[in-house]
Design an enzyme around this catalytic site. Structure first.
Site, PDB file in Angstrom:
ATOM      1  N   LYS A 100       0.828  -1.210   0.000  1.00  0.00           N
ATOM      2  CA  LYS A 100       0.000   0.000   0.000  1.00  0.00           C
ATOM      3  C   LYS A 100       0.854   1.248   0.000  1.00  0.00           C
ATOM      4  CE  LYS A 100      -4.280  -1.210   2.077  1.00  0.00           C
ATOM      5  NZ  LYS A 100      -5.135  -1.203   3.208  1.00  0.00           N
TER       6      LYS A 100
HETATM    7  N1  GLU Z   1      -9.472   1.182   7.016  1.00  0.00           N
HETATM    8  C1  GLU Z   1      -9.337  -0.143   6.496  1.00  0.00           C
HETATM    9  C2  GLU Z   1      -8.283  -0.140   5.402  1.00  0.00           C
HETATM   10  O1  GLU Z   1      -7.960   0.913   4.879  1.00  0.00           O
HETATM   11  C3  GLU Z   1     -10.672  -0.582   5.923  1.00  0.00           C
HETATM   12  C4  GLU Z   1     -10.983  -1.963   6.244  1.00  0.00           C
HETATM   13  C5  GLU Z   1     -12.391  -2.370   5.932  1.00  0.00           C
HETATM   14  O2  GLU Z   1     -12.852  -2.136   4.806  1.00  0.00           O
HETATM   15  O3  GLU Z   1     -13.019  -2.909   6.817  1.00  0.00           O
HETATM   16  O4  GLU Z   1      -7.759  -1.170   5.073  1.00  0.00           O
END
Ligand code: GLU
Length: 519
Positions: free
Chosen positions: A283
């Site tokens: 990421k």
């Molecule tokens: N904030 C989480 C992420 O960016 C999201 C996870 C989810 O969709 O539950 O990976």
């Protein structure tokens, strides 16, 4: 924010998906969400998750919610949040609820009745639910220090057990004297958790292997698994569509839903995006930031198409498609289970196809900022005889079948807008002399001068005018010096195509200048 847990060895996945009962929100509509953390640039993987959620919502007449998961105060930044909203807007993935972007590019007020949509503004809500679990005895303060936990871990490893929290503080009747609470833990029931993923099928986990999970650092600092459960429930999310990296979080979230009396949404975990060597794409990898592709001159239409193919493809392998096609054909049940390979060559191909398919004026308008960025200040012809727009459009028409990106279109077009600099010797075809080049150019000039201006709109008419000279001297002897006179380059579109863009005055001015160099 807690890092997603690594996958558990206690999972068994069956192949055939079994549909769960129909989902429901209070008005019976599908509600999905994208829940990015604004801790870095918008990653292409997040854009893919957003697209699949958006498609699912639009196909089901549902609502697409944007929730900003910014509880990690140290790493969350407003500039990333803004970039996130801009990126989704650029892709045309409009959201029905969530934070908004004002016209001037600043962050606007939330829209939608389930807000606030930023986790940092929901602390009081999480606190209520944390207190509720503590009161019910389903969560407890843990006093174990880092050192205690490390000693526990070592003891378990020594005993040949998979390390997990040993439950030391689970049954404490009172705080140990002189100790401060370190975290809040959820009393994970020793149940079996089964859910049917819309992509992976049925999965069963043995929660006894989890150990009691940390759900908050303190009442005002919930961690990801807790906040997400509260938000998904209060925002009445019916389907959670997210990356496979969250698969092992799902049973933990389901147990929290049960403890809090919340319904369990449907889940669909999208395959990881892999590099061509099948390694996991990070990421934090700045190169795969969406903005990077935008700045390199990829069209949002091509990106949507490309990310749509990361884990899904239409039947009959129809690879180039637009949003309307994806809406008509996308099927979450046909998303693949295994990792999706990120192939930039395919993106290049798709971008070229989308550039070719776009109406010329629209493509030229998108290309204009890239011309400016390439230093072609006015994007106007050097002769000044044509208006900016038609010159720009002709240049784009010439290059769009050859280039992969708008940046390539602009850089390859520079010579059309600025008289090229080159050495006179380049005008000589193979081992022919400067005189040969000069007389060939003079013949060409005479023939082209006789051609009416509007005939320069047609490659064929230009070629017809040059044919007697070509027949007399040979193709290379005429077209090589002409190519160099017009472009200053060894490789370029053919001279007739260049003249079609430059038109009569500018073409003749360049030929004249070349003859001057040879005199
Ligand atoms: N904030 C989480 C992420 O960016 C999201 C996870 C989810 O969709 O539950 O990976």
């Amino acid at each position: 924010m807690e890092a997603p847990a690594s996958s558990s060895s206690s999972v068994h996945i069956q192949i055939a998906p079994e549909p769960d009962p129909a989902p429901s929100s209070s008005n019976g509509r599908v509600r999905v969400r994208i829940a990015p953390s604004p801790t870095g640039p918008l990653h292409i993987g997040t854009a893919r998750t957003a697209l699949f959620n958006w498609l699912f919502a639009r196909q089901h007449g549902g609502m697409f919610v944007l929730r900003v998961e910014d509880t990690d105060k140290a790493r969350s930044k407003k500039e990333y949040e803004k970039a996130l909203l801009e990126g989704l807007s650029w892709l045309g993935l409009d959201w029905d609820e969530g934070p908004t972007l004002a016209r001037d590019g600043t962050l606007g007020p939330d829209k939608g009745p389930y807000g606030p949509y930023r986790q940092s503004e929901r602390t009081a809500i999480y606190r209520t639910y944390l207190e509720h679990l503590l009161t019910k005895g389903e969560a407890y303060y843990c006093y174990c220090t880092k050192e205690d936990l490390e000693a526990q871990r070592q003891a378990m490893l020594d005993a040949g057990l998979a390390p997990r929290y040993n439950g030391h503080c689970r049954t404490l009747m009172a705080p140990p004297p002189g100790r401060e609470p370190q975290v809040i833990r959820f009393k994970v029931p020793h149940d079996t958790v089964t859910f049917t993923d819309m992509i992976h099928g049925k999965a069963t986990f043995d929660a006894a292997l989890f150990g009691d999970q940390v759900i908050a650092k303190d009442l005002d600092t919930p961690l990801y698994n807790f906040a997400v459960v509260v938000d998904d429930a209060l925002m009445e999310i019916t389907h959670v569509i997210r990356g496979d990296d969250h698969f092992s979080n799902t049973p933990k979230q389901i147990l929290l839903q049960r403890a809090l009396g919340f319904p369990t949404p449907h889940y669909a975990h999208l395959p990881l995006i892999l590099n061509p060597d099948r390694s996991k794409m990070s990421k934090r990898f700045a190169d795969v930031a969406l903005a990077n592709y935008r700045d390199r001159g990829y069209l949002p239409e091509a990106i949507v198409n490309f990310i749509g193919l990361l884990g899904w493809h239409p039947k009959e392998d129809h690879e180039m498609f637009d949003r309307a096609f994806a809406l008509a054909h996308f099927d979450i049940g046909r998303v693949q289970k295994t990792g999706a390979i990120f192939n930039e060559e395919k993106l290049d191909w798709l971008n070229r196809e989308h550039m070719r398919a776009m109406p010329l004026a629209a493509l030229a308008a998108k290309a204009r900022p890239f011309f400016r960025a390439a230093g072609i200040a006015s994007a106007a012809p050097s002769s000044g005889s044509d208006d900016d727009d038609s010159m720009l459009e002709r240049a784009v028409a010439l290059q769009r079948g050859r280039a992969h990106t708008l940046v390539e279109i602009a850089t390859a077009s520079a010579f059309l807008f600025v008289s090229p600099a080159y050495d006179a010797s380049l005008l000589c075809w193979k081992d022919s002399s400067r005189d040969d080049a000069r007389t060939a150019l003079e013949d060409a000039r005479t023939a082209l001068e006789a051609l009416p201006s509007d005939a320069f709109a047609s490659r064929d008419e230009i070629l017809n005018a040059l044919t007697p000279a070509i027949d007399a001297r040979g193709r290379g002897a005429v077209l090589w010096p002409l190519r160099v006179a017009l472009s200053g380059q060894r490789t370029s579109p053919d001279p007739m195509e260049i003249m079609e863009v430059l038109r009569k005055d500018e073409s003749l001015a360049r030929i004249k200048s070349a003859i001057g160099k040879l005199a």
